[in-house]
Design an enzyme around this catalytic site. Sequence first.
Site, PDB file in Angstrom:
ATOM      1  N   MET A 179      -4.262  -5.659  13.691  1.00 40.84           N
ATOM      2  CA  MET A 179      -3.161  -5.808  14.630  1.00 40.84           C
ATOM      3  C   MET A 179      -2.453  -4.505  15.001  1.00 40.84           C
ATOM      4  SD  MET A 179      -1.511  -9.343  13.048  1.00 40.84           S
ATOM      5  CE  MET A 179      -0.260  -9.477  14.318  1.00 40.84           C
ATOM      6  N   GLU A 180      -2.969  -3.354  14.573  1.00 35.97           N
ATOM      7  CA  GLU A 180      -2.226  -2.116  14.804  1.00 35.97           C
ATOM      8  C   GLU A 180      -3.049  -0.927  15.286  1.00 35.97           C
ATOM      9  OE1 GLU A 180      -0.358  -4.795  11.999  1.00 35.97           O
ATOM     10  OE2 GLU A 180      -2.131  -3.568  11.582  1.00 35.97           O
ATOM     11  N   ASP A 212     -10.624 -10.803   4.605  1.00 35.35           N
ATOM     12  CA  ASP A 212     -11.025 -12.160   4.945  1.00 35.35           C
ATOM     13  C   ASP A 212     -12.076 -12.073   6.043  1.00 35.35           C
ATOM     14  OD1 ASP A 212      -9.580 -12.526   7.744  1.00 35.35           O
ATOM     15  OD2 ASP A 212      -8.115 -11.603   6.399  1.00 35.35           O
ATOM     16  N   GLU A 244       0.832  -1.202   0.000  1.00 43.48           N
ATOM     17  CA  GLU A 244       0.000   0.000   0.000  1.00 43.48           C
ATOM     18  C   GLU A 244       0.871   1.259   0.000  1.00 43.48           C
ATOM     19  OE1 GLU A 244      -2.957  -0.036   3.011  1.00 43.48           O
ATOM     20  OE2 GLU A 244      -3.978  -1.803   2.213  1.00 43.48           O
ATOM     21  N   GLY A 249      -9.678  -8.431   9.199  1.00 42.30           N
ATOM     22  CA  GLY A 249     -10.585  -9.573   9.147  1.00 42.30           C
ATOM     23  C   GLY A 249     -11.979  -9.142   9.569  1.00 42.30           C
TER      24      GLY A 249
END
Length: 266
Positions: free
Chosen positions: A208-209, A232, A20, A87
């Site tokens: 996760m961030e 996902d 990205e 997700g």
Amino acid sequence: MSGPARPTARIGIMSAMSEEIESLLPELMDQTSEVHGHRTYYKGKLFGTQDAVIVFSRWGKVASAATAAILIERYDCGEILFTGVAGGVAHGLNVGDVVVADRLVQHDMNARPIFQRFEIPLLGVTEFPTNERRRAMLLKAAQTFIDRDKSTGCGLNSNATEHQRKKFNIVIPKVVTGLVASGDKFFANSADLDELRDALPDCACVEMEGAAVAQVCHEHVIPFSIVRIVSDTADNAADLDFQSFVKEIATVYAHGILELALTGKC
């Protein structure tokens, strides 16, 4: 953090996916770069107008928090915007949908019995709100990006081929706002996903961030916003074609949504 930005107009753009960042670099005019802590920080005028510093944060809460602190302290960024994949957790969310967070929580924060589950010690908060103004801009930009037809030369339909959209079952993507949960765990198991839903029934997606960066921005009193593309459904099939999705779809979304949000045009 929903307060005003610092006097500086510089914005920090972060992503946990190097692809990205690479898709944005050709749009960064008057570009210079520096390396700090194994990360390359690219400074310039994004889309020719926005003073920005762009950086690949790496994965996880510690990596992203450290990156955010550098953006604020060394580069004097008055705002941070995070983009990436996530997700899907909320029922009805599908691959290709967009989540613009209205607040974030660290799902793996648990200092019980001293503090309540999810409460950040010494801050007295469990959730970090995003900047309302930027959130509205991102929601509008994401919807515009998805709605634009192929004849405009911009938007999802003109930048992702029909084959690519079919490959990932992207038909009519949705744009939603809601709670984003962050933690140092990649969800790829239905049982873990069900447990997360029970603990955080309002959760839209998991990554996760984001909440770690939101905490850094909260403590430095600067606005934070985040947009996530559902890659996902955080279950047993979460790892299937993940890298392909990032390269073929997520980079297209991130570039298009950011351009519309920061410039109002393609």
